[in-house]
Design a protein around this motif. Structure first.
Motif, PDB file in Angstrom:
ATOM      1  N   ALA A  25       0.830  -1.209   0.000  1.00 23.31           N
ATOM      2  CA  ALA A  25       0.000   0.000   0.000  1.00 23.31           C
ATOM      3  C   ALA A  25       0.861   1.255   0.000  1.00 23.31           C
ATOM      4  N   VAL A  26       1.988   1.187   0.764  1.00 21.54           N
ATOM      5  CA  VAL A  26       2.882   2.342   0.825  1.00 21.54           C
ATOM      6  C   VAL A  26       3.567   2.570  -0.507  1.00 21.54           C
ATOM      7  N   LEU A  27       3.942   1.446  -1.195  1.00 22.50           N
ATOM      8  CA  LEU A  27       4.670   1.551  -2.449  1.00 22.50           C
ATOM      9  C   LEU A  27       3.770   1.841  -3.647  1.00 22.50           C
ATOM     10  N   GLN A  28       2.454   1.720  -3.476  1.00 21.81           N
ATOM     11  CA  GLN A  28       1.529   1.972  -4.574  1.00 21.81           C
ATOM     12  C   GLN A  28       1.661   3.420  -5.051  1.00 21.81           C
ATOM     13  N   PRO A  29       2.079   3.651  -6.322  1.00 25.06           N
ATOM     14  CA  PRO A  29       2.300   5.024  -6.776  1.00 25.06           C
ATOM     15  C   PRO A  29       0.994   5.794  -6.966  1.00 25.06           C
ATOM     16  N   ALA A  30       1.043   7.086  -6.675  1.00 22.16           N
ATOM     17  CA  ALA A  30      -0.083   7.971  -6.951  1.00 22.16           C
ATOM     18  C   ALA A  30       0.029   8.426  -8.403  1.00 22.16           C
ATOM     19  N   THR A  31      -1.015   8.180  -9.181  1.00 23.69           N
ATOM     20  CA  THR A  31      -0.975   8.468 -10.614  1.00 23.69           C
ATOM     21  C   THR A  31      -1.727   9.754 -10.941  1.00 23.69           C
ATOM     22  N   SER A  32      -1.103  10.588 -11.768  1.00 22.80           N
ATOM     23  CA  SER A  32      -1.751  11.801 -12.261  1.00 22.80           C
ATOM     24  C   SER A  32      -1.446  11.910 -13.749  1.00 22.80           C
ATOM     25  N   SER A  33      -2.112  12.832 -14.435  1.00 27.40           N
ATOM     26  CA  SER A  33      -1.897  12.971 -15.875  1.00 27.40           C
ATOM     27  C   SER A  33      -1.817  14.440 -16.264  1.00 27.40           C
ATOM     28  N   ASN A  34      -0.997  14.704 -17.277  1.00 30.90           N
ATOM     29  CA  ASN A  34      -0.895  16.028 -17.880  1.00 30.90           C
ATOM     30  C   ASN A  34      -1.269  15.912 -19.348  1.00 30.90           C
ATOM     31  N   THR A  35      -2.170  16.760 -19.796  1.00 36.78           N
ATOM     32  CA  THR A  35      -2.554  16.781 -21.207  1.00 36.78           C
ATOM     33  C   THR A  35      -1.937  18.006 -21.870  1.00 36.78           C
ATOM     34  N   PHE A  36      -1.194  17.772 -22.946  1.00 34.94           N
ATOM     35  CA  PHE A  36      -0.564  18.867 -23.676  1.00 34.94           C
ATOM     36  C   PHE A  36      -1.317  19.093 -24.978  1.00 34.94           C
ATOM     37  N   ARG A  37      -1.805  20.318 -25.191  1.00 33.87           N
ATOM     38  CA  ARG A  37      -2.567  20.632 -26.393  1.00 33.87           C
ATOM     39  C   ARG A  37      -2.326  22.094 -26.777  1.00 33.87           C
ATOM     40  N   VAL A  38      -2.521  22.383 -28.041  1.00 36.87           N
ATOM     41  CA  VAL A  38      -2.368  23.749 -28.532  1.00 36.87           C
ATOM     42  C   VAL A  38      -3.702  24.249 -29.079  1.00 36.87           C
ATOM     43  N   THR A  39      -3.791  25.540 -29.288  1.00 43.18           N
ATOM     44  CA  THR A  39      -4.935  26.159 -29.941  1.00 43.18           C
ATOM     45  C   THR A  39      -4.451  26.793 -31.238  1.00 43.18           C
ATOM     46  N   LEU A  40      -5.094  26.451 -32.351  1.00 43.11           N
ATOM     47  CA  LEU A  40      -4.696  26.984 -33.651  1.00 43.11           C
ATOM     48  C   LEU A  40      -5.557  28.190 -34.016  1.00 43.11           C
ATOM     49  N   PRO A  61      -2.519  27.397 -24.355  1.00 40.91           N
ATOM     50  CA  PRO A  61      -3.506  27.902 -23.400  1.00 40.91           C
ATOM     51  C   PRO A  61      -3.297  27.384 -21.978  1.00 40.91           C
ATOM     52  N   GLN A  62      -2.220  26.654 -21.768  1.00 40.67           N
ATOM     53  CA  GLN A  62      -2.017  26.000 -20.474  1.00 40.67           C
ATOM     54  C   GLN A  62      -0.986  26.737 -19.611  1.00 40.67           C
ATOM     55  N   ASP A  63      -0.933  26.347 -18.346  1.00 42.46           N
ATOM     56  CA  ASP A  63      -0.039  27.009 -17.389  1.00 42.46           C
ATOM     57  C   ASP A  63       1.297  26.302 -17.263  1.00 42.46           C
ATOM     58  N   ARG A  64       1.704  25.598 -18.294  1.00 41.44           N
ATOM     59  CA  ARG A  64       3.003  24.941 -18.305  1.00 41.44           C
ATOM     60  C   ARG A  64       3.560  24.983 -19.730  1.00 41.44           C
ATOM     61  N   PRO A  65       4.870  25.013 -19.870  1.00 43.27           N
ATOM     62  CA  PRO A  65       5.466  25.080 -21.210  1.00 43.27           C
ATOM     63  C   PRO A  65       5.302  23.766 -21.954  1.00 43.27           C
ATOM     64  N   MET A  66       5.516  23.800 -23.259  1.00 42.33           N
ATOM     65  CA  MET A  66       5.404  22.604 -24.082  1.00 42.33           C
ATOM     66  C   MET A  66       6.316  22.735 -25.288  1.00 42.33           C
ATOM     67  N   THR A  86       8.191  25.923 -40.601  1.00 44.43           N
ATOM     68  CA  THR A  86       9.259  26.476 -39.770  1.00 44.43           C
ATOM     69  C   THR A  86       8.647  27.293 -38.625  1.00 44.43           C
ATOM     70  N   PRO A  87       9.161  27.132 -37.414  1.00 48.25           N
ATOM     71  CA  PRO A  87      10.111  26.086 -37.050  1.00 48.25           C
ATOM     72  C   PRO A  87       9.394  24.742 -36.915  1.00 48.25           C
ATOM     73  N   PRO A  88      10.066  23.630 -37.268  1.00 43.08           N
ATOM     74  CA  PRO A  88       9.394  22.330 -37.169  1.00 43.08           C
ATOM     75  C   PRO A  88       9.206  21.861 -35.733  1.00 43.08           C
ATOM     76  N   LEU A  89      10.064  22.346 -34.826  1.00 38.01           N
ATOM     77  CA  LEU A  89       9.975  21.977 -33.406  1.00 38.01           C
ATOM     78  C   LEU A  89      10.509  23.146 -32.579  1.00 38.01           C
ATOM     79  N   PHE A  90       9.707  23.614 -31.617  1.00 36.82           N
ATOM     80  CA  PHE A  90      10.153  24.712 -30.763  1.00 36.82           C
ATOM     81  C   PHE A  90       9.429  24.669 -29.424  1.00 36.82           C
ATOM     82  N   ARG A  91       9.984  25.372 -28.467  1.00 43.21           N
ATOM     83  CA  ARG A  91       9.393  25.446 -27.129  1.00 43.21           C
ATOM     84  C   ARG A  91       8.459  26.653 -27.064  1.00 43.21           C
ATOM     85  N   LEU A  92       7.253  26.432 -26.550  1.00 43.15           N
ATOM     86  CA  LEU A  92       6.267  27.503 -26.395  1.00 43.15           C
ATOM     87  C   LEU A  92       5.918  27.613 -24.917  1.00 43.15           C
TER      88      LEU A  92
END
Length: 244
Positions: A25-40, A61-66, A86-92
């Protein structure tokens, strides 16, 4: 066997089982999820022949970078396309906006009708954002969502727009189906179709000089009314006719 020995053995087994259960029970990991999406910035990009390029805004539109990854594929969403992004891949960064530039790289495209491609933009977890932490503590699942816009190449010889020619669509009743034929050189993206006062579902686009079939509502009359999506992503005026 001595009853006291048996009793002690059973008690030891119970205690060991309880300890193992508590540890699990102690070792059972707590699971969460992050969804990454953009708005065009639009639902379609029109690329006029001879243009130096086309642009599309992309927002986080999210509070974390992607990371934002973009590609262009053929109409089947599989084959390569004669365009690059261009650019084919960048940090937003969080709650920020940027722009993608689409550039034609060649290809022998029809000079007499539009060509359709797909511009797909995927939001990814930033580099170093692991999908899980220490075992038994927590685990985060990152989900990357891809958004695809139509990229329509329009030859310079075409005059007007799909909205100008949408009244040329023809409609034919075929049992439980309704066939719509497009004699124009434009892709016609159906926005709304009404037959005898009943809405038609499963709407799609009709390719140039092509046709598609739609489900025909039961007990519907012969009158057809429709509208298409214009170059700006809005709805055209309504057209109407009588189905054959």
């Amino acid at each position: 066997m001595n009853h006291s020995i048996i009793t002690k053995t059973l008690l030891a087994g119970v205690l060991l089982t309880q300890c193992l259960s508590a540890t699990a029970a102690v070792l059972q990991p707590a699971t969460s999820s992050n969804t990454f999406r953009v708005t065009l910035g639009s639902t379609r990009v029109i690329y006029p022949e001879g243009a130096p390029g086309a642009q599309l805004s992309v927002s986080n539109p999210q509070d974390r970078p992607m990371l934002v990854q973009s590609t262009v594929t053929g109409e089947d969403k599989k084959t390569p396309a004669p365009f690059l992004v261009t650019p084919p891949l960048f940090r937003l960064e969080a709650n920020q906006q940027s722009r993608l530039r689409i550039i034609r790289t060649g290809g022998s495209l029809s000079p007499t009708r539009e060509s359709l491609y797909w511009l797909c933009v995927k939001a990814l977890p930033p580099s170093g954002d692991a999908s899980g932490q220490s075992a038994g503590v927590s685990m985060t699942v990152n989900m990357a969502i891809s958004m695809c816009d139509k990229l329509i190449f329009r030859p310079s010889g075409l005059k007007g727009s799909p909205e100008d020619s949408a009244g040329a669509l023809t409609w034919t009743r075929m049992g439980k189906e309704l066939r719509v034929s497009n004699p124009t050189p434009f892709y016609m993206n159906l926005k709304a179709v009404n037959v005898g006062g009943k809405e038609v579902g499963n709407l799609t686009y009709v390719p140039p000089q092509g046709s598609v079939t739609l489900p025909l509502p039961a007990d519907s009359g012969p009158d057809v009314k429709w509208s298409v999506i214009n170059d700006q992503g809005g709805e055209s005026r309504q057209f109407e006719t009588t189905a054959d």
